[in-house]
Design a protein around this motif. Structure first.
Motif, PDB file in Angstrom:
ATOM      1  N   ARG A  58       8.103 -55.275 -40.299  1.00 49.42           N
ATOM      2  CA  ARG A  58       8.000 -54.118 -39.414  1.00 49.42           C
ATOM      3  C   ARG A  58       9.101 -53.144 -39.789  1.00 49.42           C
ATOM      4  O   ARG A  58      10.229 -53.541 -40.056  1.00 49.42           O
ATOM      5  CB  ARG A  58       8.144 -54.533 -37.942  1.00 49.42           C
ATOM      6  CG  ARG A  58       7.073 -55.491 -37.465  1.00 49.42           C
ATOM      7  CD  ARG A  58       7.270 -55.893 -36.004  1.00 49.42           C
ATOM      8  NE  ARG A  58       8.596 -56.460 -35.766  1.00 49.42           N
ATOM      9  CZ  ARG A  58       8.919 -57.720 -36.048  1.00 49.42           C
ATOM     10  NH1 ARG A  58       8.025 -58.529 -36.599  1.00 49.42           N
ATOM     11  NH2 ARG A  58      10.122 -58.185 -35.782  1.00 49.42           N
ATOM     12  N   LEU A  59       8.751 -51.874 -39.788  1.00 44.70           N
ATOM     13  CA  LEU A  59       9.702 -50.848 -40.200  1.00 44.70           C
ATOM     14  C   LEU A  59       9.540 -49.613 -39.329  1.00 44.70           C
ATOM     15  O   LEU A  59       8.420 -49.147 -39.119  1.00 44.70           O
ATOM     16  CB  LEU A  59       9.478 -50.480 -41.668  1.00 44.70           C
ATOM     17  CG  LEU A  59      10.461 -49.512 -42.312  1.00 44.70           C
ATOM     18  CD1 LEU A  59      11.868 -50.092 -42.308  1.00 44.70           C
ATOM     19  CD2 LEU A  59      10.031 -49.201 -43.735  1.00 44.70           C
ATOM     20  N   ALA A  60      10.663 -49.122 -38.781  1.00 43.15           N
ATOM     21  CA  ALA A  60      10.639 -47.925 -37.943  1.00 43.15           C
ATOM     22  C   ALA A  60      11.701 -46.954 -38.439  1.00 43.15           C
ATOM     23  O   ALA A  60      12.732 -47.349 -38.980  1.00 43.15           O
ATOM     24  CB  ALA A  60      10.901 -48.291 -36.484  1.00 43.15           C
ATOM     25  N   TYR A  61      11.420 -45.658 -38.244  1.00 48.23           N
ATOM     26  CA  TYR A  61      12.358 -44.611 -38.646  1.00 48.23           C
ATOM     27  C   TYR A  61      12.702 -43.759 -37.435  1.00 48.23           C
ATOM     28  O   TYR A  61      11.817 -43.294 -36.710  1.00 48.23           O
ATOM     29  CB  TYR A  61      11.747 -43.729 -39.732  1.00 48.23           C
ATOM     30  CG  TYR A  61      12.595 -42.535 -40.093  1.00 48.23           C
ATOM     31  CD1 TYR A  61      12.177 -41.233 -39.786  1.00 48.23           C
ATOM     32  CD2 TYR A  61      13.818 -42.701 -40.723  1.00 48.23           C
ATOM     33  CE1 TYR A  61      12.957 -40.131 -40.119  1.00 48.23           C
ATOM     34  CE2 TYR A  61      14.603 -41.606 -41.051  1.00 48.23           C
ATOM     35  CZ  TYR A  61      14.167 -40.330 -40.740  1.00 48.23           C
ATOM     36  OH  TYR A  61      14.947 -39.254 -41.060  1.00 48.23           O
ATOM     37  N   ASP A  62      14.014 -43.568 -37.195  1.00 49.18           N
ATOM     38  CA  ASP A  62      14.494 -42.715 -36.107  1.00 49.18           C
ATOM     39  C   ASP A  62      14.965 -41.405 -36.723  1.00 49.18           C
ATOM     40  O   ASP A  62      15.996 -41.364 -37.401  1.00 49.18           O
ATOM     41  CB  ASP A  62      15.643 -43.404 -35.358  1.00 49.18           C
ATOM     42  CG  ASP A  62      16.017 -42.674 -34.078  1.00 49.18           C
ATOM     43  OD1 ASP A  62      16.037 -41.431 -34.091  1.00 49.18           O
ATOM     44  OD2 ASP A  62      16.288 -43.350 -33.074  1.00 49.18           O
ATOM     45  N   GLN A  63      14.212 -40.342 -36.479  1.00 45.65           N
ATOM     46  CA  GLN A  63      14.516 -39.055 -37.092  1.00 45.65           C
ATOM     47  C   GLN A  63      15.815 -38.463 -36.561  1.00 45.65           C
ATOM     48  O   GLN A  63      16.545 -37.787 -37.285  1.00 45.65           O
ATOM     49  CB  GLN A  63      13.349 -38.087 -36.847  1.00 45.65           C
ATOM     50  CG  GLN A  63      13.436 -36.804 -37.637  1.00 45.65           C
ATOM     51  CD  GLN A  63      12.166 -35.983 -37.503  1.00 45.65           C
ATOM     52  OE1 GLN A  63      11.264 -36.347 -36.741  1.00 45.65           O
ATOM     53  NE2 GLN A  63      12.096 -34.883 -38.224  1.00 45.65           N
ATOM     54  N   ASP A  64      16.114 -38.704 -35.278  1.00 49.26           N
ATOM     55  CA  ASP A  64      17.316 -38.126 -34.680  1.00 49.26           C
ATOM     56  C   ASP A  64      18.588 -38.678 -35.317  1.00 49.26           C
ATOM     57  O   ASP A  64      19.557 -37.951 -35.539  1.00 49.26           O
ATOM     58  CB  ASP A  64      17.341 -38.396 -33.170  1.00 49.26           C
ATOM     59  CG  ASP A  64      16.207 -37.679 -32.441  1.00 49.26           C
ATOM     60  OD1 ASP A  64      15.741 -36.638 -32.959  1.00 49.26           O
ATOM     61  OD2 ASP A  64      15.789 -38.157 -31.384  1.00 49.26           O
ATOM     62  N   THR A  65      18.605 -39.979 -35.600  1.00 50.49           N
ATOM     63  CA  THR A  65      19.800 -40.598 -36.186  1.00 50.49           C
ATOM     64  C   THR A  65      19.662 -40.822 -37.680  1.00 50.49           C
ATOM     65  O   THR A  65      20.633 -41.241 -38.328  1.00 50.49           O
ATOM     66  CB  THR A  65      20.082 -41.946 -35.507  1.00 50.49           C
ATOM     67  OG1 THR A  65      18.951 -42.816 -35.693  1.00 50.49           O
ATOM     68  CG2 THR A  65      20.345 -41.763 -34.026  1.00 50.49           C
ATOM     69  N   ASP A  66      18.488 -40.536 -38.232  1.00 52.86           N
ATOM     70  CA  ASP A  66      18.217 -40.718 -39.665  1.00 52.86           C
ATOM     71  C   ASP A  66      18.493 -42.163 -40.079  1.00 52.86           C
ATOM     72  O   ASP A  66      19.224 -42.433 -41.031  1.00 52.86           O
ATOM     73  CB  ASP A  66      19.064 -39.753 -40.495  1.00 52.86           C
ATOM     74  CG  ASP A  66      18.489 -39.541 -41.895  1.00 52.86           C
ATOM     75  OD1 ASP A  66      17.373 -40.043 -42.167  1.00 52.86           O
ATOM     76  OD2 ASP A  66      19.168 -38.896 -42.716  1.00 52.86           O
TER      77      ASP A  66
END
Length: 202
Positions: free
Chosen positions: A46-54
């Protein structure tokens, strides 16, 4: 903003150093920019990306491949801005034949420095084993170890070992110990408050 890249199947993420090339490409791969250090590949359940914290949050059978090495763990949080990976669970870093293992690690994938906790290390070129409460990789071939144990013997019960409250080692160079002991089997035969020893292949 958190974006889940994929849940039920394994995900592969490619980060390259050539600049931003068009954001997400398909459900299983993304392309972004790594300012230095060459390409980085992430594979996980599983992989997630948080744009706010990069940041990239990889969970389950994580494999990170980067220039000069490979990191595996149960979970990794990769800060894209600092190139720093926070890895936990059966952490293992391999570089050529050298191996660094521990419970958890903070590691910079660009300059390949970091700290491993409850760590052990094997340096193949000099057939050198190190264990410690913490092992800090401070440079290309330099390490600082707390509550250190060092030996060139294989197996869980080495014929001899050095122990030290603090040890600094340069691979294929020399090491220094503070409050060090030399043990044969489990018998201490020498104590020195400060000691310099070779960590060379010759």
């Amino acid at each position: 903003m958190l974006r889940i890249l994929q849940q039920p199947i394994r995900v592969v993420l490619l980060i390259v150093s050539a600049g931003l090339i068009g954001g997400w490409i398909g459900p299983a791969r993304a392309v972004d920019a790594l300012p230095r250090g060459g390409p980085v590949h992430i594979e996980a359940d599983r992989l997630a990306y948080d744009q706010d914290t990069d940041t990239y949050d990889a969970q389950g059978n994580v494999i990170i491949t980067y220039a000069g090495g490979r990191l595996t763990a149960r979970s990794v949080l990769l800060d894209h801005r600092s190139n720093t990976a926070q890895a936990e669970g059966d952490v293992r870093i391999t570089s050529d034949r050298d191996v660094l293992e521990g419970d958890r690690i903070t590691f910079n994938v660009a300059d390949r420095t970091g700290v491993v906790y409850s760590g052990k290390m094997f340096v193949a070129q000099s057939h050198f084993y190190l264990r410690g409460k913490t092992i800090a990789k401070t440079g290309e071939a330099t390490y600082r170890v707390e509550e250190a144990v060092a030996t060139t013997c294989d197996g869980p019960n080495p014929d001899w070992r050095l122990t030290s409250r603090e040890m600094n080692v340069t691979v294929d160079g020399y090491g220094t110990m503070k409050h060090g002991k030399f043990l044969v089997r489990n018998l201490p035969v020498l104590y020195v408050p400060y000691f310099i020893f070779p960590a060379k292949t010759t």
